[in-house]
Design a protein around this motif. Structure first.
Motif, short mmCIF file in Angstrom:
data_model
loop_
_atom_site.label_atom_id
_atom_site.label_comp_id
_atom_site.label_asym_id
_atom_site.label_seq_id
_atom_site.Cartn_x
_atom_site.Cartn_y
_atom_site.Cartn_z
N GLY A 181 0.82 -1.20 0.00
CA GLY A 181 0.00 0.00 0.00
C GLY A 181 0.85 1.24 0.00
O GLY A 181 2.07 1.19 -0.24
N GLU A 182 0.21 2.36 0.27
CA GLU A 182 0.91 3.64 0.31
C GLU A 182 0.43 4.43 1.52
O GLU A 182 -0.74 4.34 1.92
N ALA A 183 1.35 5.17 2.08
CA ALA A 183 1.03 6.08 3.19
C ALA A 183 1.17 7.50 2.68
O ALA A 183 2.17 7.84 2.03
N LEU A 184 0.18 8.33 2.94
CA LEU A 184 0.19 9.73 2.52
C LEU A 184 0.14 10.62 3.74
O LEU A 184 -0.69 10.42 4.62
N LEU A 185 1.03 11.58 3.79
CA LEU A 185 0.96 12.61 4.82
C LEU A 185 0.64 13.93 4.13
O LEU A 185 1.35 14.35 3.22
N ILE A 186 -0.44 14.57 4.55
CA ILE A 186 -0.89 15.83 3.97
C ILE A 186 -0.90 16.88 5.07
O ILE A 186 -1.58 16.73 6.09
N LEU A 187 -0.14 17.94 4.87
CA LEU A 187 0.04 18.97 5.88
C LEU A 187 -0.48 20.30 5.38
O LEU A 187 -0.15 20.74 4.27
N ASN A 188 -1.33 20.94 6.16
CA ASN A 188 -1.80 22.28 5.81
C ASN A 188 -0.63 23.25 5.81
O ASN A 188 0.18 23.26 6.75
N ASP A 189 -0.55 24.07 4.78
CA ASP A 189 0.60 24.98 4.64
C ASP A 189 0.70 25.97 5.80
O ASP A 189 1.79 26.44 6.13
N SER A 190 -0.41 26.30 6.42
CA SER A 190 -0.38 27.25 7.54
C SER A 190 0.34 26.67 8.76
O SER A 190 0.63 27.39 9.72
N SER A 191 0.62 25.36 8.74
CA SER A 191 1.24 24.70 9.89
C SER A 191 2.76 24.89 9.93
O SER A 191 3.37 24.74 10.99
N PHE A 192 3.37 25.23 8.81
CA PHE A 192 4.82 25.22 8.73
C PHE A 192 5.49 26.16 9.73
O PHE A 192 6.49 25.81 10.36
N LYS A 193 4.96 27.36 9.88
CA LYS A 193 5.59 28.34 10.74
C LYS A 193 5.65 27.85 12.19
O LYS A 193 6.69 27.96 12.86
N GLU A 194 4.56 27.29 12.67
CA GLU A 194 4.53 26.82 14.06
C GLU A 194 5.38 25.57 14.24
O GLU A 194 6.02 25.39 15.29
N ILE A 195 5.38 24.69 13.24
CA ILE A 195 6.23 23.50 13.33
C ILE A 195 7.69 23.91 13.40
O ILE A 195 8.47 23.36 14.20
N ALA A 196 8.08 24.87 12.58
CA ALA A 196 9.46 25.35 12.58
C ALA A 196 9.84 25.91 13.95
O ALA A 196 10.93 25.66 14.46
N SER A 197 8.92 26.66 14.56
CA SER A 197 9.18 27.23 15.87
C SER A 197 9.35 26.13 16.93
O SER A 197 10.27 26.18 17.75
N LEU A 198 8.47 25.13 16.90
CA LEU A 198 8.53 24.06 17.89
C LEU A 198 9.78 23.20 17.72
O LEU A 198 10.30 22.64 18.69
N MET A 199 10.28 23.11 16.49
CA MET A 199 11.48 22.31 16.22
C MET A 199 12.74 23.15 16.30
O MET A 199 13.83 22.68 15.92
N ASN A 200 12.59 24.39 16.79
CA ASN A 200 13.74 25.29 16.92
C ASN A 200 14.49 25.46 15.60
O ASN A 200 15.73 25.46 15.55
N TYR A 201 13.72 25.60 14.54
CA TYR A 201 14.28 25.78 13.21
C TYR A 201 14.43 27.28 12.96
O TYR A 201 13.45 28.00 12.83
N HIS A 202 15.66 27.76 12.91
CA HIS A 202 15.89 29.20 12.90
C HIS A 202 16.18 29.78 11.51
O HIS A 202 16.41 30.97 11.38
N GLN A 203 16.21 28.95 10.49
CA GLN A 203 16.46 29.46 9.15
C GLN A 203 15.20 30.11 8.58
O GLN A 203 14.11 29.97 9.12
N ASP A 204 15.38 30.84 7.50
CA ASP A 204 14.23 31.42 6.81
C ASP A 204 13.34 30.30 6.29
O ASP A 204 13.82 29.29 5.76
N ILE A 205 12.01 30.48 6.43
CA ILE A 205 11.09 29.43 6.02
C ILE A 205 10.73 29.61 4.54
O ILE A 205 9.70 30.18 4.18
N ASP A 206 11.62 29.14 3.68
CA ASP A 206 11.34 29.14 2.25
C ASP A 206 10.85 27.75 1.85
O ASP A 206 10.64 26.88 2.70
#
Length: 365
Positions: A242-267
């Protein structure tokens, strides 16, 4: 006088597993509830001196049950049995009055140990049960019958009809798939909670046998007015693929980056990295949870990006040529106090369902 024991879980399979895990020959009067509302009614009716409680349920979940027990001062001792194994879930339920917490699938020895530790079940009963169990085992061994040697061989046509029956999803099998998905979902949710240092809100998984057109409609309802990004990863086991699909709302990226201590520009490059991190975490943990319960191993292919910042219909169109009828398990992960939203779908091929149905049918006995 027997102990009035109430098992509350929305899954019939889970209720059976818990009932089978009770100490042998424990003098107990067992009742069942399919949701929290039924459980509260049963406790008030005197059927729940001891309550074995699930957390993720419709109508009224386990947290609401615990709140009601405290608020109304209901006379019951509660042990939570749940697939949600986040440390904070454990802390929350014990803080709300539960005696203890057991992860699914329930372990008989662990359940007995907890019942013993709180004096709900005594060692005298345990000693008696061992003697009775040994006697019963010897009795069963004495009564073993040899198989019949002149059993009629089924005709070829009868065998063919049994083997090639069309694939369907009966209610009891759907319940099994949902409970297996529930446990696997909890494993993945726990890993995500630890990765982001958050509390993950876990839903009741959706399980359906659907056509590809229905899959598109189902996914469209996930995010109608928002663009998404998606990753697909194939998997294969013994007779299962089978196949596994992960679908992420684009509005989630900023908060995920913050929680993961990702300090680069979010491009777009950074978003792709975060998307792959989420996919590796959730897909790997969820498939591991499924394989553990079914006692089979999945090999995972390389993850493939379906697209970034696109409508869900467009993401599905990228891969739709591979799908016809599929067993679809949908899990929506939400993070408490954050607007992070992602959906994980496990899509099993129609051919895989024959193997899976045979694999889990013993759980229904």
């Amino acid at each position: 006088m027997p102990t009035k024991l109430l098992i509350c879980d929305d899954s019939n399979m889970a209720r059976k597993q818990v009932a089978r895990s009770l100490p042998e020959d424990w003098e107990v009067d067992v009742s069942f509830a399919e949701n929290g509302e039924q459980a509260i009614a049963a406790i008030k009716a005197g059927k729940g001196d001891v309550l074995l409680l699930d957390l993720n349920m419709p109508v009224m979940d386990g947290y609401q049950v615990l709140e009601t027990i405290v608020k109304e001062d209901l006379p019951t001792l509660t042990v939570v049995i749940s697939g949600d194994i986040q440390p904070e879930a454990h802390q929350r339920v014990t803080g709300m009055g539960a005696l203890d917490f057991i992860q699914k699938p329930v372990n008989k020895d662990k359940l007995t140990e907890i019942l013993l530790s709180y004096g709900i079940f005594t060692r005298e009963e345990l000693s008696t049960s061992k003697v009775n169990q040994e006697t019963a085992t010897k009795s069963r061994q004495d009564k073993i019958e040899l198989p019949a040697i002149n059993k009629p061989v089924p005709k070829a046509q009868e065998v063919k009809e049994r083997v090639y029956q069309p694939i369907t999803l009966a209610t009891d099998l759907r319940d099994c798939y949902q409970e297996i998905a529930n446990v696997a979902m909890g494993r993945a949710g726990d890993l995500l909670a630890r990765l982001l240092d958050v509390f993950v809100l876990l839903p009741i998984p959706n399980v359906n046998l659907i056509e590809v057109s229905e899959l598109r409609m189902a996914l469209t309802s996930v995010a109608t007015n928002e663009t998404t990004s998606g990753v697909c990863q194939g998997f294969i086991g013994a007779g299962v693929s089978g196949e596994a699909l992960l679908i992420l709302n684009d509005s989630s990226f900023k908060e995920i980056a913050s929680l993961m201590n990702y300090h680069q520009d979010i491009d777009e490059s950074a978003e792709l990295e975060l998307l792959m991190d989420m996919a590796n975490t959730l897909i790997g943990a969820c498939l591991s949870g499924v394989s553990e319960q079914l006692d089979m191993t999945f090999s995972q292919g390389h993850p493939v990006v379906l697209g970034q910042h696109r409508n869900i219909k467009d993401l599905i169109a990228t891969n739709s040529a591979k799908w016809r009828q599929t067993l679809a398990i949908e899990i929506s992960y939400n993070i408490e106090n954050y607007s992070i939203k992602c959906d994980l779908l496990l899509l099993f091929t129609e051919e895989s369902m024959r193997t899976l149905n045979n694999k889990i049918s013993y759980l229904l006995d």
